[in-house]
Motif scaffolding. Structure first.
Motif, PDB file in Angstrom:
ATOM      1  N   UNK A  80       0.801  -1.407  -0.169  1.00  0.00           N
ATOM      2  CA  UNK A  80       0.255   0.251  -0.085  1.00  0.00           C
ATOM      3  C   UNK A  80       1.164   1.568  -0.550  1.00  0.00           C
ATOM      4  N   UNK A  81       1.902   1.235   0.795  1.00  0.00           N
ATOM      5  CA  UNK A  81       2.668   2.630   1.252  1.00  0.00           C
ATOM      6  C   UNK A  81       4.149   2.097   0.388  1.00  0.00           C
ATOM      7  N   UNK A  82       4.753   0.922   0.527  1.00  0.00           N
ATOM      8  CA  UNK A  82       6.217   0.842   0.167  1.00  0.00           C
ATOM      9  C   UNK A  82       6.303  -0.551  -0.583  1.00  0.00           C
ATOM     10  N   UNK A  83       7.700  -0.478  -0.891  1.00  0.00           N
ATOM     11  CA  UNK A  83       7.991  -1.429  -2.051  1.00  0.00           C
ATOM     12  C   UNK A  83       9.531  -2.185  -1.134  1.00  0.00           C
ATOM     13  N   UNK A  84       9.336  -3.559  -0.950  1.00  0.00           N
ATOM     14  CA  UNK A  84      10.242  -4.179  -0.710  1.00  0.00           C
ATOM     15  C   UNK A  84      10.772  -4.941  -1.486  1.00  0.00           C
ATOM     16  N   UNK A  85      11.780  -5.989  -1.630  1.00  0.00           N
ATOM     17  CA  UNK A  85      12.461  -6.708  -2.845  1.00  0.00           C
ATOM     18  C   UNK A  85      13.221  -7.220  -1.843  1.00  0.00           C
ATOM     19  N   UNK A  86      13.887  -8.615  -3.110  1.00  0.00           N
ATOM     20  CA  UNK A  86      15.629  -9.152  -2.508  1.00  0.00           C
ATOM     21  C   UNK A  86      16.697  -9.225  -2.495  1.00  0.00           C
ATOM     22  N   UNK A  87      17.554  -8.414  -1.209  1.00  0.00           N
ATOM     23  CA  UNK A  87      18.213  -7.671  -1.376  1.00  0.00           C
ATOM     24  C   UNK A  87      19.869  -8.657  -1.506  1.00  0.00           C
ATOM     25  N   UNK A  88      20.833  -8.292  -2.585  1.00  0.00           N
ATOM     26  CA  UNK A  88      21.909  -9.616  -2.307  1.00  0.00           C
ATOM     27  C   UNK A  88      22.907  -9.107  -0.368  1.00  0.00           C
TER      28      UNK A  88
END
Length: 147
Positions: A80-88
């Motif tokens: 809704x407000x954030x973006x997340x990801x898999x980080x190396x």
């Protein structure tokens, strides 16, 4: 992107990046992994890129911290407000705040130790990730992010 409400409309193209993979659509943005080597860009990590729906602006975001690899993210997800990801770089966990347009650090561990965070994924305000205390001890954890 194809608007299913208007099947005869032409597809909407988000920028000219030829190596864009792993799209994640949200209400305000579409996020994807871009860059990487041309021959392996679908499999390798890349840069976090956002398309802002309201302005049609495409923005590649530099993830904060020491730059071991400039292109190091995979599997972005939009809430809704954030973006997340898999980080190396797994000993740090960040999210990108769409309302404030800035990164938020959620966790940081000693880079020489075994403790790390992997596989972050968002749905709405719910962030889920795997927290490794060691290679033998790991937990599926979650957090409710602010609205």
């Amino acid at each position: 992107m194809i608007d299913l409400a208007q099947p005869d409309a032409p597809p909407l193209v988000f920028g000219a990046e030829q190596r864009a993979f792993m799209p994640a659509a949200g209400r305000d943005v579409v996020a994807w992994k871009s860059g990487g080597s041309a021959e392996m860009s679908g499999l390798n990590s890349g840069a976090l890129t956002l398309y802002w729906r309201a302005t049609r602006q495409v923005e590649e975001l530099p993830i904060p911290g020491p730059q071991i690899a400039a292109e190091r993210i995979s599997y972005p997800s939009v809430g809704n407000r954030f973006v997340a990801w898999w980080d190396d770089i797994q000993h740090r966990q960040y999210v990108y705040d769409l309302a404030e347009r800035q990164f938020r650090r959620l966790a940081e561990y000693d880079g020489t130790a075994e403790e790390r965070v992997t596989k972050s994924s968002l749905s709405g305000d719910l962030l889920v990730y795997t927290h490794y205390l060691s290679d033998e001890e790991r937990y599926l954890e979650w957090a409710l992010l602010p609205r």
